[in-house]
Write a protein that holds these residues in place. Sequence first.
Motif, short mmCIF file in Angstrom:
data_model
loop_
_atom_site.label_atom_id
_atom_site.label_comp_id
_atom_site.label_asym_id
_atom_site.label_seq_id
_atom_site.Cartn_x
_atom_site.Cartn_y
_atom_site.Cartn_z
N ASP A 1 21.30 67.03 31.05
CA ASP A 1 21.08 65.83 31.10
C ASP A 1 20.03 65.87 32.52
OD1 ASP A 1 21.20 64.97 28.96
OD2 ASP A 1 23.38 63.82 29.22
N LEU A 2 20.58 66.77 33.40
CA LEU A 2 20.79 66.57 35.29
C LEU A 2 19.77 67.31 35.52
CD1 LEU A 2 23.76 66.68 36.70
CD2 LEU A 2 22.60 64.63 36.86
N THR A 3 19.62 68.31 34.68
CA THR A 3 18.27 69.28 34.78
C THR A 3 17.01 68.92 34.19
OG1 THR A 3 19.33 71.45 34.65
CG2 THR A 3 16.82 71.41 33.62
N ALA A 4 16.64 67.42 33.25
CA ALA A 4 15.83 67.32 31.89
C ALA A 4 15.37 66.16 33.09
CB ALA A 4 15.81 66.73 30.84
N LYS A 5 16.37 65.41 33.49
CA LYS A 5 15.50 64.21 34.18
C LYS A 5 15.31 64.69 36.33
CE LYS A 5 17.61 59.94 36.67
NZ LYS A 5 18.87 59.52 36.81
N MET A 6 15.94 65.48 36.83
CA MET A 6 16.18 65.70 37.82
C MET A 6 14.91 66.99 38.05
SD MET A 6 20.09 64.51 39.68
CE MET A 6 19.36 64.23 41.28
N LEU A 7 15.02 67.70 37.62
CA LEU A 7 13.68 68.72 37.41
C LEU A 7 13.04 68.61 37.22
CD1 LEU A 7 16.42 71.62 37.76
CD2 LEU A 7 16.28 69.94 39.69
N HIS A 8 13.22 68.59 35.72
CA HIS A 8 12.08 68.24 34.87
C HIS A 8 11.03 66.96 34.78
CE1 HIS A 8 12.59 72.29 33.31
NE2 HIS A 8 13.77 71.63 33.28
N SER A 9 11.95 65.73 35.45
CA SER A 9 10.79 64.47 35.30
C SER A 9 10.25 63.57 36.63
CB SER A 9 11.65 63.48 34.49
OG SER A 9 12.18 63.90 33.60
N ARG A 10 9.85 62.61 37.00
CA ARG A 10 9.95 62.40 38.46
C ARG A 10 10.84 61.36 38.42
NH1 ARG A 10 4.68 61.86 40.57
NH2 ARG A 10 4.72 59.98 40.92
N ARG A 11 12.03 61.94 38.92
CA ARG A 11 13.58 61.36 38.32
C ARG A 11 13.81 61.49 39.67
NH1 ARG A 11 14.92 57.57 34.87
NH2 ARG A 11 16.34 57.04 36.25
N GLY A 12 15.02 61.06 40.35
CA GLY A 12 15.91 60.73 40.97
C GLY A 12 17.82 61.22 40.88
N GLY A 13 18.13 60.11 41.47
CA GLY A 13 19.56 60.16 41.08
C GLY A 13 20.57 59.98 42.32
N TYR A 14 22.04 59.73 42.16
CA TYR A 14 22.54 58.95 42.89
C TYR A 14 23.98 59.86 43.32
CZ TYR A 14 26.11 56.37 39.78
OH TYR A 14 26.18 55.90 38.70
#
Length: 285
Positions: free
Chosen positions: A58-71
């Motif tokens: 899920d981290l890979t999909a969100k932060m590596l493959h999408s225009r997203r970051g995280g906390y």
Amino acid sequence: MSDNEFDLDTYLDRIAWRGERRPDAATLRGVHLAHMRGIPFENLDALGGTAPSLALPDLTAKMLHSRRGGYCYEHNTLFAHALEALGFRVTRLAARVVVGADRPESRPRTHMALLVEAPDDPQPYLADVGFGAIGALLEAVPLTAGVEFHDGGRRHRLVQVRHRGPLPLWVLEVHRPDKGEAPGGAGGGWEAQYAFTTEPFEHPDFEVINWYIATHPRSPFSRRAYVQRLTGDGHLALDDRLLTTTRADGTVTERELADEAEVHRVLVEEFRITAPDGLTLLARP
């Protein structure tokens, strides 16, 4: 590739790292800074009412493959996997954010940081790519007390303070220049950012902390947008509708965004983030 296998090539492409892939101090500092520049800090999942997943796929999909970051839990979990893939040994730490606190014990352990060791280096390093504030480390620094570090243009130091526990209590401090002064100036003073011991914490510990911080009704992360991005000329921060730009020369400008539409536009254009569909970004009453 299994769910638990880290895609190092995709990660390094995401942060635009073209340097060496050796488990040494220079690589650690370089990859740390590249991550800070490449992936923004944001709490949009928590703002939408859900705890973000800390599972590697899920981290890979969100932060590596999408225009997203995280906390912090997302950033430092991802970074820990990257460092381990590069050959470092990583210990997950839980820290108390103490900005504005009268004493460290008055705050709970709600921040994630990392202790990093290289195979042939006796000196461990503090690394942290997930502290969503202008006082954040830009590069990993040696776990050494009383030494001033210049990391990516910022000034930090680690000090040890007395407390009741059996392990040494470390405090990360950032040097705050006087108002209007460039970051390297002689004025200003030191401000504590967070306190930690080197006791290892595990993935289940952060699953619990992550859920609490993302979903508790009094958590600031569940009530308002916090977004940060390191730029080539400084630092951008969005706190609800207040956009703050801090340039490398110390100049600070603030602007209040007009409405939801402008906040969405700024996220896309300035922070390189596409917010989830239907998410209300401005703070709840």
